[in-house]
Scaffold this motif. Structure first.
Motif, PDB file in Angstrom:
ATOM      1  N   ASP A   1       8.551  22.270  -1.209  1.00 53.45           N
ATOM      2  CA  ASP A   1       9.664  22.154  -0.273  1.00 53.45           C
ATOM      3  C   ASP A   1      10.175  20.717  -0.299  1.00 53.45           C
ATOM      4  N   THR A   2      11.273  20.496  -1.002  1.00 53.91           N
ATOM      5  CA  THR A   2      11.796  19.144  -1.184  1.00 53.91           C
ATOM      6  C   THR A   2      12.449  18.588   0.071  1.00 53.91           C
ATOM      7  N   ARG A   3      12.569  19.407   1.130  1.00 52.18           N
ATOM      8  CA  ARG A   3      13.009  18.865   2.416  1.00 52.18           C
ATOM      9  C   ARG A   3      11.933  17.985   3.023  1.00 52.18           C
ATOM     10  N   VAL A   4      10.687  18.186   2.590  1.00 48.99           N
ATOM     11  CA  VAL A   4       9.563  17.406   3.110  1.00 48.99           C
ATOM     12  C   VAL A   4       9.260  16.229   2.194  1.00 48.99           C
ATOM     13  N   VAL A   5       9.162  16.492   0.901  1.00 48.97           N
ATOM     14  CA  VAL A   5       8.879  15.421  -0.060  1.00 48.97           C
ATOM     15  C   VAL A   5       9.426  15.827  -1.421  1.00 48.97           C
ATOM     16  N   GLU A   6      10.041  14.883  -2.111  1.00 51.45           N
ATOM     17  CA  GLU A   6      10.534  15.095  -3.469  1.00 51.45           C
ATOM     18  C   GLU A   6       9.415  14.767  -4.464  1.00 51.45           C
ATOM     19  N   PRO A   7       9.230  15.585  -5.493  1.00 48.82           N
ATOM     20  CA  PRO A   7       8.196  15.269  -6.484  1.00 48.82           C
ATOM     21  C   PRO A   7       8.329  13.868  -7.080  1.00 48.82           C
ATOM     22  N   GLU A   8       9.559  13.431  -7.355  1.00 48.83           N
ATOM     23  CA  GLU A   8       9.748  12.080  -7.916  1.00 48.83           C
ATOM     24  C   GLU A   8       9.316  11.018  -6.920  1.00 48.83           C
ATOM     25  N   GLN A   9       9.622  11.236  -5.652  1.00 49.04           N
ATOM     26  CA  GLN A   9       9.205  10.301  -4.600  1.00 49.04           C
ATOM     27  C   GLN A   9       7.683  10.253  -4.520  1.00 49.04           C
ATOM     28  N   LEU A  10       7.053  11.400  -4.639  1.00 52.46           N
ATOM     29  CA  LEU A  10       5.595  11.454  -4.599  1.00 52.46           C
ATOM     30  C   LEU A  10       4.994  10.760  -5.818  1.00 52.46           C
ATOM     31  N   ALA A  11       5.598  10.971  -6.994  1.00 49.47           N
ATOM     32  CA  ALA A  11       5.106  10.307  -8.205  1.00 49.47           C
ATOM     33  C   ALA A  11       5.204   8.796  -8.069  1.00 49.47           C
ATOM     34  N   ASP A  12       6.344   8.310  -7.583  1.00 46.89           N
ATOM     35  CA  ASP A  12       6.512   6.868  -7.408  1.00 46.89           C
ATOM     36  C   ASP A  12       5.503   6.321  -6.409  1.00 46.89           C
ATOM     37  N   GLY A  13       5.229   7.093  -5.352  1.00 47.06           N
ATOM     38  CA  GLY A  13       4.271   6.648  -4.349  1.00 47.06           C
ATOM     39  C   GLY A  13       2.853   6.562  -4.878  1.00 47.06           C
ATOM     40  N   LEU A  14       2.488   7.480  -5.761  1.00 46.19           N
ATOM     41  CA  LEU A  14       1.155   7.428  -6.358  1.00 46.19           C
ATOM     42  C   LEU A  14       0.972   6.192  -7.219  1.00 46.19           C
ATOM     43  N   LEU A  15       2.048   5.791  -7.889  1.00 41.86           N
ATOM     44  CA  LEU A  15       1.965   4.671  -8.831  1.00 41.86           C
ATOM     45  C   LEU A  15       2.223   3.319  -8.195  1.00 41.86           C
ATOM     46  N   ALA A  16       2.685   3.309  -6.948  1.00 44.01           N
ATOM     47  CA  ALA A  16       3.046   2.048  -6.284  1.00 44.01           C
ATOM     48  C   ALA A  16       1.822   1.148  -6.124  1.00 44.01           C
ATOM     49  N   ASP A  17       2.020  -0.140  -6.356  1.00 46.59           N
ATOM     50  CA  ASP A  17       0.929  -1.100  -6.187  1.00 46.59           C
ATOM     51  C   ASP A  17       0.661  -1.407  -4.724  1.00 46.59           C
ATOM     52  N   ASP A  18       1.700  -1.404  -3.929  1.00 45.99           N
ATOM     53  CA  ASP A  18       1.586  -1.810  -2.529  1.00 45.99           C
ATOM     54  C   ASP A  18       1.654  -0.577  -1.625  1.00 45.99           C
ATOM     55  N   HIS A  19       0.582  -0.301  -0.923  1.00 40.93           N
ATOM     56  CA  HIS A  19       0.522   0.848  -0.008  1.00 40.93           C
ATOM     57  C   HIS A  19       1.621   0.779   1.052  1.00 40.93           C
ATOM     58  N   ALA A  20       2.008  -0.424   1.428  1.00 42.64           N
ATOM     59  CA  ALA A  20       3.006  -0.582   2.490  1.00 42.64           C
ATOM     60  C   ALA A  20       4.364  -0.014   2.087  1.00 42.64           C
ATOM     61  N   ASN A  21       4.615   0.095   0.792  1.00 40.38           N
ATOM     62  CA  ASN A  21       5.903   0.600   0.312  1.00 40.38           C
ATOM     63  C   ASN A  21       5.921   2.125   0.126  1.00 40.38           C
ATOM     64  N   VAL A  22       4.807   2.787   0.441  1.00 39.80           N
ATOM     65  CA  VAL A  22       4.690   4.225   0.215  1.00 39.80           C
ATOM     66  C   VAL A  22       5.146   4.970   1.464  1.00 39.80           C
ATOM     67  N   PRO A  23       6.083   5.912   1.343  1.00 35.12           N
ATOM     68  CA  PRO A  23       6.536   6.685   2.505  1.00 35.12           C
ATOM     69  C   PRO A  23       5.392   7.437   3.168  1.00 35.12           C
ATOM     70  N   ALA A  24       5.519   7.654   4.463  1.00 38.47           N
ATOM     71  CA  ALA A  24       4.444   8.284   5.242  1.00 38.47           C
ATOM     72  C   ALA A  24       4.068   9.652   4.693  1.00 38.47           C
ATOM     73  N   GLN A  25       5.050  10.438   4.254  1.00 36.17           N
ATOM     74  CA  GLN A  25       4.753  11.795   3.799  1.00 36.17           C
ATOM     75  C   GLN A  25       4.031  11.818   2.455  1.00 36.17           C
ATOM     76  N   VAL A  26       4.028  10.673   1.761  1.00 37.38           N
ATOM     77  CA  VAL A  26       3.367  10.582   0.455  1.00 37.38           C
ATOM     78  C   VAL A  26       1.917  10.104   0.611  1.00 37.38           C
TER      79      VAL A  26
END
Length: 270
Positions: free
Chosen positions: A141-166
């Protein structure tokens, strides 16, 4: 609980585990886990395998490609729920199974739905962690989270930049020791086309956490599959599968489909 591997059609080595039942039920249960988990995290740690085995079922848990002890290429071309569905059918070939009950959670639910549309060896189906997103988007359900957004969040170095839903998925990937590059590739291959739900004709159970945003409006999914039944259980996307009500509903539904016996009534969708 022997764990072994087999070769998928494209040459990847995939891992699966078998937990033997006592023979009360002739039809084994195949389990497909959710994203960033594996068979043990999704099904053993939550008590689902124990409940099913105690109910007499032989249980088979597959580690999806990119997860657990299975191969983890970093190329998104190696992934996609349609490919994972073919992996499930290949596992049935490997084990020489003529009929199974199949359950999937979250990503695994999408895979299970796809298998059930094409593989007649699936005689009973259960999904968890999905709802109207299947109807509206053919998957997550992309109304909750987009797969690309989730992928970027997994790879992010800084936890502070990760959206809450990820963040829950990021925590899960780190807790399970997941290969985040492989998991990001899985996400970037997510399907966005409709699933032909009208081709599912087997008894089907929809399980949904009462606070699971990724399983919102599960009644729409239940109505979309002929004769499907809906059970709501306590919890959100990360906790519903671990609530005892989830495993009990699953065991009862599969037992009823196998022998006609059950301990409690399973409601039809409203």
């Amino acid at each position: 609980m022997p764990t072994t591997t087999f070769t998928a059609p494209d040459g990847l080595r995939l891992s699966y585990t078998v937990w033997e039942g006592d023979g009360r039920h002739r039809r084994p249960v195949v389990l497909q886990h959710g994203f960033a988990a594996d068979a043990h995290v999704n099904w053993v740690g939550t008590g689902v395998v124990r409940t099913l085995v105690e109910a007499g079922f032989t249980v088979i848990g597959l580690d999806a490609r990119g997860h657990g002890a299975s191969d983890k290429p970093h190329d998104s071309a190696c992934y996609g729920q349609d490919v994972m569905a073919r992996d499930v059918s290949a596992l049935l070939d490997e084990l020489g199974l003529d009929e199974v009950s199949l359950a999937g959670y979250s990503m695994g639910a999408i895979v299970a739905l796809l298998v059930a549309t094409a593989d007649k060896r699936v005689r009973c189906l259960a999904t968890g962690g999905v709802g109207a997103g299947i109807i509206d988007f053919g998957g997550v359900d992309t109304r909750v989270v987009e797969p690309e957004q989730l992928a970027d969040g997994l790879l992010a170095d800084d936890h502070a930049n990760v959206p809450a839903q990820v963040r829950p998925f990021r925590r899960l990937a780190r807790r399970t020791g997941g290969d985040v590059d492989a998991l990001a590739a899985v996400l970037r291959a997510s399907r966005r086309t409709s699933i032909p739900l009208t081709e599912i004709t087997v008894p089907t159970l929809i399980l949904a956490g009462e606070r699971d945003q990724l399983a919102a409006q599960p009644e729409r999914l239940a109505i979309g599959i002929a004769g499907a039944r809906l059970v709501r259980v306590p919890g959100d996307h990360m906790t519903a599968v671990a609530d005892p009500a989830f495993a009990l509903a699953l065991a009862d539904f599969f037992a009823y489909a196998d022998t006609g016996e059950t301990r409690f009534a399973i409601s039809s969708p409203a």
